[in-house]
Design a protein around this motif. Structure first.
Motif, PDB file in Angstrom:
ATOM      1  N   ASP A 277       0.605  -1.380  -0.017  1.00 32.56           N
ATOM      2  CA  ASP A 277      -0.114   0.120   0.014  1.00 32.56           C
ATOM      3  C   ASP A 277       0.953   1.110  -0.055  1.00 32.56           C
ATOM      4  O   ASP A 277       0.491   2.316  -0.650  1.00 32.56           O
ATOM      5  CB  ASP A 277      -0.947  -0.019   1.131  1.00 32.56           C
ATOM      6  N   LYS A 278       2.125   1.209   0.666  1.00 35.61           N
ATOM      7  CA  LYS A 278       3.067   2.387   0.448  1.00 35.61           C
ATOM      8  C   LYS A 278       3.573   2.484  -0.703  1.00 35.61           C
ATOM      9  O   LYS A 278       3.651   3.747  -1.101  1.00 35.61           O
ATOM     10  CB  LYS A 278       4.117   2.081   1.686  1.00 35.61           C
ATOM     11  N   ILE A 279       3.819   1.330  -1.606  1.00 33.31           N
ATOM     12  CA  ILE A 279       4.264   1.631  -2.740  1.00 33.31           C
ATOM     13  C   ILE A 279       3.349   2.252  -3.722  1.00 33.31           C
ATOM     14  O   ILE A 279       3.515   3.024  -4.534  1.00 33.31           O
ATOM     15  CB  ILE A 279       4.765   0.272  -3.360  1.00 33.31           C
ATOM     16  N   ARG A 280       1.922   1.739  -3.518  1.00 26.13           N
ATOM     17  CA  ARG A 280       1.037   2.422  -4.421  1.00 26.13           C
ATOM     18  C   ARG A 280       0.841   4.089  -4.108  1.00 26.13           C
ATOM     19  O   ARG A 280       0.802   4.865  -5.027  1.00 26.13           O
ATOM     20  CB  ARG A 280      -0.374   1.670  -4.036  1.00 26.13           C
ATOM     21  N   ALA A 281       1.029   4.228  -2.874  1.00 24.93           N
ATOM     22  CA  ALA A 281       0.893   5.607  -2.281  1.00 24.93           C
ATOM     23  C   ALA A 281       1.820   6.434  -3.248  1.00 24.93           C
ATOM     24  O   ALA A 281       1.944   7.714  -2.977  1.00 24.93           O
ATOM     25  CB  ALA A 281       0.921   5.830  -0.789  1.00 24.93           C
ATOM     26  N   ALA A 282       3.070   5.835  -3.232  1.00 29.54           N
ATOM     27  CA  ALA A 282       4.343   6.527  -3.455  1.00 29.54           C
ATOM     28  C   ALA A 282       4.493   6.833  -4.843  1.00 29.54           C
ATOM     29  O   ALA A 282       5.365   7.457  -5.552  1.00 29.54           O
ATOM     30  CB  ALA A 282       5.682   5.873  -3.073  1.00 29.54           C
ATOM     31  N   TYR A 283       3.622   6.139  -5.868  1.00 31.74           N
ATOM     32  CA  TYR A 283       3.708   6.166  -7.298  1.00 31.74           C
ATOM     33  C   TYR A 283       3.695   7.528  -7.792  1.00 31.74           C
ATOM     34  O   TYR A 283       4.377   7.869  -8.814  1.00 31.74           O
ATOM     35  CB  TYR A 283       2.499   5.430  -7.842  1.00 31.74           C
ATOM     36  N   PRO A 284       2.920   8.355  -7.265  1.00 30.10           N
ATOM     37  CA  PRO A 284       2.920   9.869  -7.768  1.00 30.10           C
ATOM     38  C   PRO A 284       4.516  10.492  -7.685  1.00 30.10           C
ATOM     39  O   PRO A 284       4.753  11.235  -8.519  1.00 30.10           O
ATOM     40  CB  PRO A 284       2.096  10.518  -6.877  1.00 30.10           C
ATOM     41  N   GLU A 285       5.318  10.139  -6.770  1.00 30.46           N
ATOM     42  CA  GLU A 285       6.495  10.781  -6.508  1.00 30.46           C
ATOM     43  C   GLU A 285       7.371  10.054  -7.790  1.00 30.46           C
ATOM     44  O   GLU A 285       8.339  10.786  -8.320  1.00 30.46           O
ATOM     45  CB  GLU A 285       7.121  10.145  -4.935  1.00 30.46           C
ATOM     46  N   LEU A 286       7.327   8.812  -8.004  1.00 31.91           N
ATOM     47  CA  LEU A 286       7.990   8.150  -9.032  1.00 31.91           C
ATOM     48  C   LEU A 286       7.707   8.853 -10.317  1.00 31.91           C
ATOM     49  O   LEU A 286       8.481   9.118 -10.955  1.00 31.91           O
ATOM     50  CB  LEU A 286       7.764   6.791  -9.076  1.00 31.91           C
ATOM     51  N   ARG A 287       6.534   9.091 -10.688  1.00 31.34           N
ATOM     52  CA  ARG A 287       6.049   9.555 -11.847  1.00 31.34           C
ATOM     53  C   ARG A 287       6.611  11.066 -11.889  1.00 31.34           C
ATOM     54  O   ARG A 287       6.916  11.491 -13.040  1.00 31.34           O
ATOM     55  CB  ARG A 287       4.269   9.666 -11.926  1.00 31.34           C
ATOM     56  N   ARG A 288       6.685  11.705 -10.902  1.00 28.59           N
ATOM     57  CA  ARG A 288       7.161  13.219 -11.005  1.00 28.59           C
ATOM     58  C   ARG A 288       8.643  13.090 -11.270  1.00 28.59           C
ATOM     59  O   ARG A 288       9.373  14.042 -12.013  1.00 28.59           O
ATOM     60  CB  ARG A 288       7.117  14.035  -9.546  1.00 28.59           C
ATOM     61  N   ALA A 289       9.372  12.007 -10.512  1.00 27.68           N
ATOM     62  CA  ALA A 289      10.946  11.852 -10.967  1.00 27.68           C
ATOM     63  C   ALA A 289      11.048  11.411 -12.354  1.00 27.68           C
ATOM     64  O   ALA A 289      11.864  12.139 -13.186  1.00 27.68           O
ATOM     65  CB  ALA A 289      11.393  10.800 -10.095  1.00 27.68           C
ATOM     66  N   ALA A 290      10.145  10.623 -12.881  1.00 25.89           N
ATOM     67  CA  ALA A 290      10.295  10.336 -14.009  1.00 25.89           C
ATOM     68  C   ALA A 290      10.081  11.532 -15.185  1.00 25.89           C
ATOM     69  O   ALA A 290      10.654  11.767 -16.236  1.00 25.89           O
ATOM     70  CB  ALA A 290       9.264   8.994 -14.624  1.00 25.89           C
ATOM     71  N   ASP A 291       9.295  12.474 -14.830  1.00 20.24           N
ATOM     72  CA  ASP A 291       8.939  13.444 -15.732  1.00 20.24           C
ATOM     73  C   ASP A 291      10.186  14.335 -15.826  1.00 20.24           C
ATOM     74  O   ASP A 291      10.314  15.008 -16.905  1.00 20.24           O
ATOM     75  CB  ASP A 291       7.721  14.276 -15.352  1.00 20.24           C
ATOM     76  N   ARG A 292      10.938  14.411 -14.788  1.00 19.56           N
ATOM     77  CA  ARG A 292      12.238  15.181 -14.880  1.00 19.56           C
ATOM     78  C   ARG A 292      13.096  14.672 -15.765  1.00 19.56           C
ATOM     79  O   ARG A 292      13.943  15.351 -16.238  1.00 19.56           O
ATOM     80  CB  ARG A 292      12.822  15.251 -13.422  1.00 19.56           C
ATOM     81  N   PHE A 293      13.258  13.364 -15.910  1.00 20.92           N
ATOM     82  CA  PHE A 293      14.273  12.575 -16.963  1.00 20.92           C
ATOM     83  C   PHE A 293      13.403  12.508 -18.365  1.00 20.92           C
ATOM     84  O   PHE A 293      14.271  11.940 -19.276  1.00 20.92           O
ATOM     85  CB  PHE A 293      14.548  11.610 -16.462  1.00 20.92           C
TER      86      PHE A 293
END
Length: 330
Positions: free
Chosen positions: A238-254
């Motif tokens: 559940d924490k991984i699901r909740a953290a997905y938006p942060e991963l998406r923001r990091a991906a956008d930066r690259f």
């Protein structure tokens, strides 16, 4: 995003084979596509240098589901017109009912279902009750001598058990494990990056094959996978699901996709020889291939960008096997 034309290769452990940086896994993969699409995907992968396939008979222990994904893989390579020398197979031997279910019989059934007489390497599956490792290593060596496979590794064993197997094999002149297949992702780092395993990678020459790198698709944005996915050591899903938006923001930066960042993250680990991915569409395959260039261009910078997503820190003991949700000893 720049796509890799062909996957580069690394050695899977000091004494292991050369393998492509990406490999296609079999669990819930080949049974998720049409027959024609499976053949096209296999051909595409081989043409692009991704010629290692993780294929297993899933009908043991918690995987007693009588899956036919291995049969479908054999069908796909036939339909694609591939010769056996065109690709590598990484099979599995299960310890859930060992030694009642012998390795020799398991290989006979598994290879027969695929339609071949040998694998190139096998992974010995995880276990809850520790078997006699002397017998395990000796039985594996017998199958190597019989030509059933050449190299072997382990799946989610404890570092201590792997070290025992390495030392016993060396003392007896037997083939030692050359790699470990471990759950490894942006969120799950405690085991592969923990000191026991770092010592094995550095001093025993063990290679690392990263599995479950997308958490069953969650780290690619499919937050509620409809198919069966891997275990959840530490109860952090559940924490991984909740953290997905942060991963998406990091991906956008690259200028990348979350899946590309997740795969590239694991490729930067110095011991990782290849990463298992479970693609079922050509577009997914191309997306995953782009992670190779991303890792080459932005390695350390990329890892820094997702440093805060290490979610099993102080939750999972790096010295334990996968099946224990034991916390790190205080």
């Amino acid at each position: 995003m720049e796509f890799a034309e062909r996957a580069p290769r690394r050695r899977l452990g000091v004494d292991g084979p050369e393998v492509p940086l990406l490999a296609l896994g079999s669990w819930n993969t080949w049974d998720r596509m049409d027959r024609e699409d499976a053949a096209r995907l296999v051909r595409l992968a081989v043409d692009r240098g991704v010629d290692l396939f993780d294929v297993a008979h899933y009908n043991f222990g918690p995987h007693a589901e009588n899956a036919v994904t291995d049969v479908l893989f054999g069908q796909a390579v036939d339909d694609a017109g591939l010769a056996r020398e065109d690709y590598l197979i990484c099979g599995k031997l299960w310890l859930w009912d060992y030694p009642n279910s012998s390795f020799a019989e398991q290989m006979k059934v598994s290879l027969g279902r695929i339609g071949t007489d040998h694998a190139d390497m096998v992974v010995l599956g995880d276990f809850m009750e520790r078997p006699d490792l002397h017998t395990v290593v000796t039985d594996v060596a017998e199958l190597v001598r019989a030509g059933r496979f050449t190299h072997w590794g382990v799946n989610n064993w404890s570092a201590g058990d792997v070290l025992f197997a390495c030392r016993f094999a060396a003392a007896e002149g037997l083939v030692a494990p050359s790699f470990a297949q471990l759950k490894y992702s942006i969120a799950r780092r405690s085991v592969p990056e923990g000191e026991p395993w770092s010592n094995l990678f550095e001093h025993e020459g063990l290679g690392l094959q990263a599995s479950d790198v997308l958490e069953g698709g969650i780290l690619a944005g499919r937050l509620e996978p409809e198919r069966k996915i891997g275990a959840d050591p530490g109860g952090i899903r559940d924490k991984i699901r909740a953290a997905y938006p942060e991963l998406r923001r990091a991906a956008d930066r690259f200028g990348a996709t979350p899946a590309q960042v997740a795969i590239a993250f694991t490729l930067v680990h110095p011991a990782v020889a290849n990463v298992l991915v479970g693609v079922s569409r050509a577009a997914q395959f191309e997306d995953n291939m782009a992670a190779i260039g991303l890792a080459a261009r932005h390695g350390a910078e990329l890892r820094d960008a997702v440093a805060g997503l290490w979610l099993d820190r102080d939750v999972v003991d790096p010295a334990a096997s996968w099946g224990t949700d034991a916390p790190v000893p205080r």
